[in-house]
Design an enzyme around this catalytic site. Structure first.
Site, PDB file in Angstrom:
ATOM      1  N   LEU A  96       0.033   6.319   3.103  1.00 28.60           N
ATOM      2  CA  LEU A  96       1.435   6.391   2.678  1.00 28.60           C
ATOM      3  C   LEU A  96       2.261   5.476   3.571  1.00 28.60           C
ATOM      4  O   LEU A  96       2.325   5.682   4.774  1.00 28.60           O
ATOM      5  CB  LEU A  96       1.926   7.840   2.807  1.00 28.60           C
ATOM      6  CG  LEU A  96       3.277   8.197   2.203  1.00 28.60           C
ATOM      7  CD1 LEU A  96       3.207   8.174   0.672  1.00 28.60           C
ATOM      8  CD2 LEU A  96       3.728   9.570   2.684  1.00 28.60           C
ATOM      9  N   HIS A  97       2.873   4.459   2.962  1.00 20.74           N
ATOM     10  CA  HIS A  97       3.628   3.530   3.806  1.00 20.74           C
ATOM     11  C   HIS A  97       4.766   2.806   3.097  1.00 20.74           C
ATOM     12  O   HIS A  97       5.584   2.156   3.746  1.00 20.74           O
ATOM     13  CB  HIS A  97       2.676   2.470   4.377  1.00 20.74           C
ATOM     14  CG  HIS A  97       2.235   1.466   3.357  1.00 20.74           C
ATOM     15  ND1 HIS A  97       1.237   1.726   2.443  1.00 20.74           N
ATOM     16  CD2 HIS A  97       2.668   0.208   3.101  1.00 20.74           C
ATOM     17  CE1 HIS A  97       1.065   0.669   1.676  1.00 20.74           C
ATOM     18  NE2 HIS A  97       1.922  -0.262   2.036  1.00 20.74           N
ATOM     19  N   ARG A  98       4.862   2.889   1.776  1.00 23.18           N
ATOM     20  CA  ARG A  98       5.843   2.082   1.067  1.00 23.18           C
ATOM     21  C   ARG A  98       7.273   2.525   1.377  1.00 23.18           C
ATOM     22  O   ARG A  98       7.559   3.722   1.470  1.00 23.18           O
ATOM     23  CB  ARG A  98       5.602   2.125  -0.440  1.00 23.18           C
ATOM     24  CG  ARG A  98       4.370   1.356  -0.846  1.00 23.18           C
ATOM     25  CD  ARG A  98       4.307   1.093  -2.326  1.00 23.18           C
ATOM     26  NE  ARG A  98       3.101   0.318  -2.630  1.00 23.18           N
ATOM     27  CZ  ARG A  98       3.002  -1.005  -2.552  1.00 23.18           C
ATOM     28  NH1 ARG A  98       4.066  -1.711  -2.196  1.00 23.18           N
ATOM     29  NH2 ARG A  98       1.877  -1.618  -2.826  1.00 23.18           N
TER      30      ARG A  98
END
Length: 256
Positions: A96-98
């Site tokens: 998860l990084h956006r």
């Protein structure tokens, strides 16, 4: 002459920097190597000459298969993350990084709420991107004890974990494709994807980025797992580990 590998992919979401980069790169390119059929139609609709579009498959899948061979060769017990896999046995894998998911506090909290609920049934292994780690601290996001926060992992360390996960949750583009190539169930924590073939194949499901949609997609995935659906999905055409050979053949034919 400029050639674009993975040309023509579109999410049609102009809030994503990657989407702008893809469009600009295609505008500057002369030759287009595509990974799936949707890319062909995107390029044709944007006025590209079909004589310069080549369906060659996916070099990311070439790399995936190559890394799997390397893991077999060195014995995965020598990879640092193997002990984690052995400890938890049955688990899910998360990335998860956006910005759309982690930069907005309310969105991030609702995603975390859904993940915490899923972790009641599955341990979740979560290598945390530096950007995400900062936002966890800034927003004081609390995760269940069943979500195991890990440091960032290199490709081999990550692959060692997710290839044997029960399923993957991600907002990554590449992981959607890699899981599809290995018939690994994937929930994409986004409202859209530039890799529609992964949805059409059925191994990947768009879960959105809010609590209700993620939980609904998770329940659907559990049912599909129970029915053995993912054993029957097909791998997209030309995702066979030989895309680089086909790309090189085009280059030789055109320029040598």
């Amino acid at each position: 002459c400029v050639a674009h590998v993975e040309a023509g992919l579109r999410s049609f979401d102009m809030s994503m920097p990657e989407e702008i980069n893809r469009i600009v790169t295609d505008c500057l390119s002369d030759i287009f190597f595509i990974t799936e059929e949707s890319a062909y139609y995107n390029l044709i609709n944007e006025g590209r000459n079909e004589d310069n579009i080549f369906f060659t498959g996916h070099i990311m899948i070439d790399n995936l298969f190559n890394q799997l061979k390397k893991i077999d060769k060195i014995n995965e017990k020598n990879i640092s993350t193997f002990k984690i896999k052995e400890k938890y046995k049955k688990y899910a894998f998360l990335t998860l990084h956006r910005p759309a998911n982690v930069d907005n506090e309310l969105v991030f909290r609702l995603i975390a709420k859904a993940l915490n609920e899923i972790s009641d049934e599955y341990i979740i292994l979560f290598p945390v991107h530096p950007r995400t780690q900062k936002k966890i601290k800034d927003f004081n996001i609390k995760f269940s004890k069943n979500i195991k926060l890990l440091p960032p992992l290199n490709f081999k360390e990550s692959l060692c974990l997710w290839k044997d996960a029960q399923f993957v949750l991600t907002d990554s583009g590449g992981l959607q494709e890699e899981t599809t190539a290995l018939k690994k169930p994937c929930l994409t924590l986004r409202k859209n994807t530039e890799r529609p073939i992964t949805i059409e194949i059925g191994s990947n499901r768009l879960a959105g980025n809010n609590y209700q949609s993620i939980i609904a997609a998770y329940e659907n995935l559990k049912l599909a797992l129970h029915k053995g659906f993912f054993d029957k999905v097909k791998i997209p055409p030309m995702w066979d580990g030989r895309a680089s050979e086909r790309i090189w053949a085009v280059i030789e034919d055109r320029f040598m």
